[in-house]
Design an enzyme around this catalytic site. Sequence first.
Site, PDB file in Angstrom:
ATOM      1  N   GLY A   1      19.919   7.987 -41.294  1.00 48.17           N
ATOM      2  CA  GLY A   1      20.098   8.653 -40.002  1.00 48.17           C
ATOM      3  C   GLY A   1      21.319   9.574 -40.029  1.00 48.17           C
ATOM      4  N   GLN A   2      21.605  10.172 -38.885  1.00 55.70           N
ATOM      5  CA  GLN A   2      22.710  11.164 -38.803  1.00 55.70           C
ATOM      6  C   GLN A   2      24.050  10.568 -39.235  1.00 55.70           C
ATOM      7  OE1 GLN A   2      22.844  14.190 -35.681  1.00 55.70           O
ATOM      8  NE2 GLN A   2      21.982  12.598 -34.372  1.00 55.70           N
TER       9      GLN A   2
ATOM     10  N   ASP B   1      15.026  -3.967 -43.401  1.00 54.55           N
ATOM     11  CA  ASP B   1      14.551  -3.831 -42.021  1.00 54.55           C
ATOM     12  C   ASP B   1      15.372  -4.798 -41.166  1.00 54.55           C
ATOM     13  OD1 ASP B   1      13.276  -3.937 -39.586  1.00 54.55           O
ATOM     14  OD2 ASP B   1      11.260  -4.075 -40.428  1.00 54.55           O
ATOM     15  N   ILE B   2      16.162  -4.250 -40.266  1.00 58.47           N
ATOM     16  CA  ILE B   2      17.093  -5.100 -39.500  1.00 58.47           C
ATOM     17  C   ILE B   2      16.390  -6.001 -38.485  1.00 58.47           C
ATOM     18  CG2 ILE B   2      19.157  -3.661 -39.811  1.00 58.47           C
ATOM     19  CD1 ILE B   2      18.451  -2.862 -36.716  1.00 58.47           C
TER      20      ILE B   2
ATOM     21  N   ALA C   1      19.321   2.200 -35.580  1.00 55.02           N
ATOM     22  CA  ALA C   1      19.061   2.049 -34.144  1.00 55.02           C
ATOM     23  C   ALA C   1      17.742   2.708 -33.803  1.00 55.02           C
ATOM     24  CB  ALA C   1      20.184   2.705 -33.333  1.00 55.02           C
TER      25      ALA C   1
ATOM     26  N   THR D   1      26.751   3.383 -27.118  1.00 58.24           N
ATOM     27  CA  THR D   1      26.533   4.694 -26.508  1.00 58.24           C
ATOM     28  C   THR D   1      27.136   4.837 -25.112  1.00 58.24           C
ATOM     29  OG1 THR D   1      24.748   6.102 -25.637  1.00 58.24           O
ATOM     30  CG2 THR D   1      24.284   3.787 -25.767  1.00 58.24           C
TER      31      THR D   1
ATOM     32  N   TYR E   1      16.588   2.896 -23.054  1.00 62.98           N
ATOM     33  CA  TYR E   1      17.462   3.009 -24.229  1.00 62.98           C
ATOM     34  C   TYR E   1      18.853   2.449 -23.903  1.00 62.98           C
ATOM     35  CZ  TYR E   1      20.651   5.304 -27.550  1.00 62.98           C
ATOM     36  OH  TYR E   1      21.639   5.549 -28.476  1.00 62.98           O
TER      37      TYR E   1
ATOM     38  N   LYS F   1      20.704  -0.802 -25.594  1.00 60.75           N
ATOM     39  CA  LYS F   1      21.992  -0.710 -26.311  1.00 60.75           C
ATOM     40  C   LYS F   1      23.021  -1.651 -25.672  1.00 60.75           C
ATOM     41  CE  LYS F   1      23.018   1.738 -29.301  1.00 60.75           C
ATOM     42  NZ  LYS F   1      22.932   1.547 -30.777  1.00 60.75           N
TER      43      LYS F   1
ATOM     44  N   TRP G   1      26.477  11.873 -27.435  1.00 60.66           N
ATOM     45  CA  TRP G   1      25.909  13.190 -27.749  1.00 60.66           C
ATOM     46  C   TRP G   1      26.093  13.549 -29.231  1.00 60.66           C
ATOM     47  CZ3 TRP G   1      26.681  17.277 -23.294  1.00 60.66           C
ATOM     48  CH2 TRP G   1      26.423  16.683 -22.064  1.00 60.66           C
TER      49      TRP G   1
END
Length: 285
Positions: A10-11, A37-38, A61, A102, A126, A130, A151
Amino acid sequence: MKILVTGSDGQLGRSIQQRISLYPDFSFDFTDIDQLDITDYAAIKSHIENTKPDVIVHCAAYTAVDKAEEEKERAHLINATAVGYLAQLALEYKILLIHISTDFVFDGFSNKAYIEEDSAQPISIYGKSKLAGEEAIIKNGPNAIIIRTSWLYSEYGHNFAKTILRLAAERPELKIVSDQIGTPTYAGDLADAILKILNLNYRPNGVQIFHYSNEGMASWYDFAKEIVEIKKLACIVHPIKTEEYPLPASRPAYSVMNKEKFKRYFFSEIPEWKKSLKICLENLS
Ligand SMILES: NC(=O)c1ccc[n+]([C@@H]2O[C@H](COP(=O)([O-])OP(=O)(O)OC[C@H]3O[C@@H](n4cnc5c(N)ncnc54)[C@H](OP(=O)(O)O)[C@@H]3O)[C@@H](O)[C@H]2O)c1
């Protein structure tokens, strides 16, 4: 120090991967769903027993904010239940857990930067999933650092900055929401922050929550306009209201976070969002 990274495609995971040469003393184990795989408790337990990490940096996530409104169970499984598994195992094997949360845990009805103790009242599936992840960590009680960020964008994957870059090159005009205020955060800066924290060898006694974003604040309209200006694109960006661009998930109208606690514990020099955006856009060209 042995560091297990989840969700490493991911990012944030890829931003950490990009920086590891700066930390030759750390040994990294990068995993995404195909390797670990979490949501599979037995798989995590056996992975931990085999590799014996000192730290888990949990980047995996479910991040599809709008899709989560239809996939409530899956969002909860990945963002809450699986986080509980990691927290339980972190406690059992005395591993430091670094977890990312987040700004969407807040409802956005404030007009003052949120501090860590402010009441979290998420307004989307979402955000709720979280927050449930944070609660699962607190309930299990390993030594853990929860970093709430906002963001996120980067050179990798899908994100607002890359979408605007593409659309602004294709279209003469764009209409972007101007009544949601937050702080764009370059995943590269968050990756640097996490690696610096590890380098400081900070160990919380129990769970500590921190807010980390870039400095400053913006609306999505400001964010898009800045991209167009930096790239000198001809596209005209128009501000619109949230109700003119309806989406399945509600977003907080204001989700700027106060970073004083982070600065007090770790370091105070956090890049301003426009400067980091420029760096990311340069890397993309
Ligand atoms: N993106 C944002 O704007 C934002 C804002 C605030 C906070 N955050 C938080 O910051 C963290 C990092 O976000 P990000 O933008 O880097 O997320 P991302 O790009 O969506 O990366 C998440 C990674 O986790 C993987 N993954 C999903 N389910 C998994 C599973 N069961 N097991 C292992 N890996 C799994 C994903 O794979 P697939 O792509 O195949 O699903 C993806 O590679 C997350 O905790 C996120 O909630 C993000």
